[in-house]
Design a protein around this motif. Structure first.
Motif, mmCIF file in Angstrom:
data_model
loop_
_atom_site.group_PDB
_atom_site.id
_atom_site.type_symbol
_atom_site.label_atom_id
_atom_site.label_comp_id
_atom_site.label_asym_id
_atom_site.label_seq_id
_atom_site.Cartn_x
_atom_site.Cartn_y
_atom_site.Cartn_z
ATOM 1 N N LEU A 1 63.524 65.003 32.883
ATOM 2 C CA LEU A 1 64.612 64.026 32.857
ATOM 3 C C LEU A 1 64.122 62.640 32.461
ATOM 4 O O LEU A 1 64.803 61.913 31.736
ATOM 5 C CB LEU A 1 65.296 63.972 34.216
ATOM 6 N N ILE A 2 62.944 62.255 32.951
ATOM 7 C CA ILE A 2 62.382 60.958 32.575
ATOM 8 C C ILE A 2 62.266 60.846 31.062
ATOM 9 O O ILE A 2 62.588 59.805 30.468
ATOM 10 C CB ILE A 2 61.007 60.748 33.239
ATOM 11 N N GLY A 3 61.824 61.911 30.421
ATOM 12 C CA GLY A 3 61.694 61.901 28.970
ATOM 13 C C GLY A 3 63.008 61.676 28.250
ATOM 14 O O GLY A 3 63.051 61.089 27.161
ATOM 15 N N ARG A 4 64.090 62.119 28.864
ATOM 16 C CA ARG A 4 65.406 61.965 28.249
ATOM 17 C C ARG A 4 66.020 60.595 28.515
ATOM 18 O O ARG A 4 66.932 60.182 27.799
ATOM 19 C CB ARG A 4 66.342 63.068 28.731
ATOM 20 N N LEU A 5 65.578 59.898 29.549
ATOM 21 C CA LEU A 5 66.141 58.585 29.853
ATOM 22 C C LEU A 5 65.788 57.545 28.786
ATOM 23 O O LEU A 5 66.576 56.659 28.484
ATOM 24 C CB LEU A 5 65.655 58.098 31.219
ATOM 25 N N GLY A 6 64.594 57.646 28.248
ATOM 26 C CA GLY A 6 64.185 56.739 27.182
ATOM 27 C C GLY A 6 64.109 55.287 27.604
ATOM 28 O O GLY A 6 64.477 54.392 26.836
ATOM 29 N N VAL A 7 63.637 55.025 28.828
ATOM 30 C CA VAL A 7 63.585 53.650 29.330
ATOM 31 C C VAL A 7 62.157 53.123 29.322
ATOM 32 O O VAL A 7 61.188 53.890 29.243
ATOM 33 C CB VAL A 7 64.171 53.551 30.755
ATOM 34 N N GLY A 8 62.047 51.782 29.418
ATOM 35 C CA GLY A 8 60.742 51.137 29.445
ATOM 36 C C GLY A 8 60.719 49.984 30.423
ATOM 37 O O GLY A 8 61.600 49.834 31.276
ATOM 38 N N GLY A 9 59.723 49.144 30.291
ATOM 39 C CA GLY A 9 59.472 48.090 31.254
ATOM 40 C C GLY A 9 60.540 47.023 31.365
ATOM 41 O O GLY A 9 60.589 46.293 32.345
ATOM 42 N N ASN A 10 61.403 46.910 30.379
ATOM 43 C CA ASN A 10 62.456 45.896 30.422
ATOM 44 C C ASN A 10 63.791 46.437 30.925
ATOM 45 O O ASN A 10 64.795 45.720 30.930
ATOM 46 C CB ASN A 10 62.663 45.284 29.032
ATOM 47 N N ASP A 11 63.792 47.701 31.335
ATOM 48 C CA ASP A 11 65.045 48.355 31.712
ATOM 49 C C ASP A 11 65.212 48.452 33.226
ATOM 50 O O ASP A 11 64.234 48.489 33.983
ATOM 51 C CB ASP A 11 65.104 49.765 31.108
ATOM 52 N N ARG A 12 66.473 48.513 33.631
ATOM 53 C CA ARG A 12 66.842 48.680 35.036
ATOM 54 C C ARG A 12 67.604 49.992 35.160
ATOM 55 O O ARG A 12 68.606 50.210 34.466
ATOM 56 C CB ARG A 12 67.700 47.506 35.498
ATOM 57 N N VAL A 13 67.148 50.858 36.060
ATOM 58 C CA VAL A 13 67.690 52.210 36.188
ATOM 59 C C VAL A 13 68.265 52.404 37.584
ATOM 60 O O VAL A 13 67.648 52.013 38.580
ATOM 61 C CB VAL A 13 66.598 53.273 35.931
ATOM 62 N N LEU A 14 69.428 53.044 37.655
ATOM 63 C CA LEU A 14 70.028 53.418 38.926
ATOM 64 C C LEU A 14 69.785 54.898 39.164
ATOM 65 O O LEU A 14 70.092 55.734 38.307
ATOM 66 C CB LEU A 14 71.530 53.138 38.906
ATOM 67 N N ASP A 15 69.219 55.232 40.324
ATOM 68 C CA ASP A 15 69.012 56.621 40.727
ATOM 69 C C ASP A 15 70.091 56.973 41.746
ATOM 70 O O ASP A 15 70.051 56.532 42.893
ATOM 71 C CB ASP A 15 67.612 56.782 41.333
ATOM 72 N N VAL A 16 71.065 57.758 41.319
ATOM 73 C CA VAL A 16 72.217 58.112 42.149
ATOM 74 C C VAL A 16 71.885 59.333 43.004
ATOM 75 O O VAL A 16 71.678 60.427 42.475
ATOM 76 C CB VAL A 16 73.445 58.404 41.265
ATOM 77 N N GLY A 17 71.838 59.137 44.316
ATOM 78 C CA GLY A 17 71.443 60.221 45.209
ATOM 79 C C GLY A 17 69.937 60.369 45.198
ATOM 80 O O GLY A 17 69.395 61.404 44.819
ATOM 81 N N CYS A 18 69.248 59.336 45.639
ATOM 82 C CA CYS A 18 67.797 59.212 45.431
ATOM 83 C C CYS A 18 66.951 60.043 46.381
ATOM 84 O O CYS A 18 65.733 60.117 46.213
ATOM 85 C CB CYS A 18 67.386 57.744 45.558
ATOM 86 N N GLY A 19 67.560 60.664 47.407
ATOM 87 C CA GLY A 19 66.759 61.400 48.369
ATOM 88 C C GLY A 19 65.756 60.491 49.050
ATOM 89 O O GLY A 19 66.077 59.355 49.409
ATOM 90 N N VAL A 20 64.528 60.970 49.207
ATOM 91 C CA VAL A 20 63.497 60.156 49.845
ATOM 92 C C VAL A 20 62.602 59.462 48.818
ATOM 93 O O VAL A 20 61.487 59.064 49.112
ATOM 94 C CB VAL A 20 62.660 60.993 50.836
#
Length: 272
Positions: free
Chosen positions: A57-76
């Motif tokens: 999934l990380i590979g599909r997000l295509g994000v880098g150091g300037n990006d802000r990501v929301l993890d919905v249902g983050c578990g622990v």
């Protein structure tokens, strides 16, 4: 992971994970999601297989150091921390369960990531975040616990135009009609064929849809095996009957071993 309280409210899901979370950590891993095995001959450990799914999934997000990501249902917090370490992105994880948020925060602190990875108690269907406040959203096997349509519309709202959504979702076993609804059933499960419309109805453009059941189908047999191996220890330590948890989490109207899994990648329309 699957639960009978799917789409029945955030309080029920949070209460469920007070007991189910510690059991999962004991019999599975701190990744509260399916594992990804290459094939039947793949003897990777649970930790390796669940981390592998995170990496897919990380590979599909295509994000880098300037990006802000929301993890919905983050578990622990294990996928969020792995995402931040792999990409340099800032990650905000949300869950309705206070215990999970506490443990996730401890994980980020232990990895020296408290300035880049944060966690907070929030309802994914009404997050309270500003419009267009995230560059990408990860929803890792969490929508099954929610009103999917409402959660997806909220995700679209908090994404910037052009922002990417990457999710996994559980699907109805082939050949079995989805339950018509009602508490105690996995009535929120959809099918692979229905998913393009689910995504479109929420205002997203679908970029990729792939059935990964052939890779995740080895999850439930391993959970069952480990449950039997560790049940006495869990009941002694936590004072909770494993059968009670099992009956509260697994729908009786289908064979969970046959539940499918998909990956969907979509984006909010607008300029990149």
């Amino acid at each position: 992971m699957t639960s009978r309280s799917a789409a029945t409210g955030t309080d029920q899901v949070s209460d469920l994970y007070d007991s189910f979370g510690p059991l999962l950590s004991m019999i599975w891993d701190d990744n509260y999601h399916f594992g990804y095995w290459e094939d039947a001959a793949d003897d990777s450990s649970i930790e390796v297989a669940t981390d592998r799914f995170t990496d897919v999934l990380i590979g599909r997000l295509g994000v880098g150091g300037n990006d802000r990501v929301l993890d919905v249902g983050c578990g622990v917090g294990k996928p969020a921390v792995r995402l931040a370490e792999a990409t340099g992105a800032a990650v905000v994880g949300i869950s309705t369960n206070a215990l999970q948020i506490s443990k996730a925060g401890e994980r980020a602190e232990a990895r020296g990531l408290v300035e880049r990875v944060t966690f907070q108690k929030a309802d994914a269907m009404e997050t309270g975040f500003d419009d267009a406040s995230f560059d990408a959203v990860l929803a890792f096997e969490s929508l099954v616990h929610m009103d999917r349509a409402k959660a997806l519309r909220e995700i679209r709202r908090v994404l910037v135009p052009g922002g990417r959504l990457v999710l996994t979702d559980l699907t109805v076993p082939k050949g079995l009609e989805r339950s018509a609804g009602g508490a105690g059933k996995l009535s929120s499960l959809t099918s692979l064929d229905e998913y393009p419309q689910v995504i479109a109805d929420a205002g997203f453009v679908l970029d990729e849809l792939v059935d990964v059941t052939d890779h995740t189908r080895y999850t439930v047999p391993r959970i069952t095996e480990n449950l039997q191996r560790h049940r006495d220890e869990f009941e002694r330590v936590h004072g909770v009957n494993v059968d009670d948890i099992h009956n509260a989490t697994i729908s009786s109207d289908m064979d969970v071993a046959d539940i499918g899994c998909l990956i969907a990648v979509a984006h909010r329309p607008g300029p990149f």
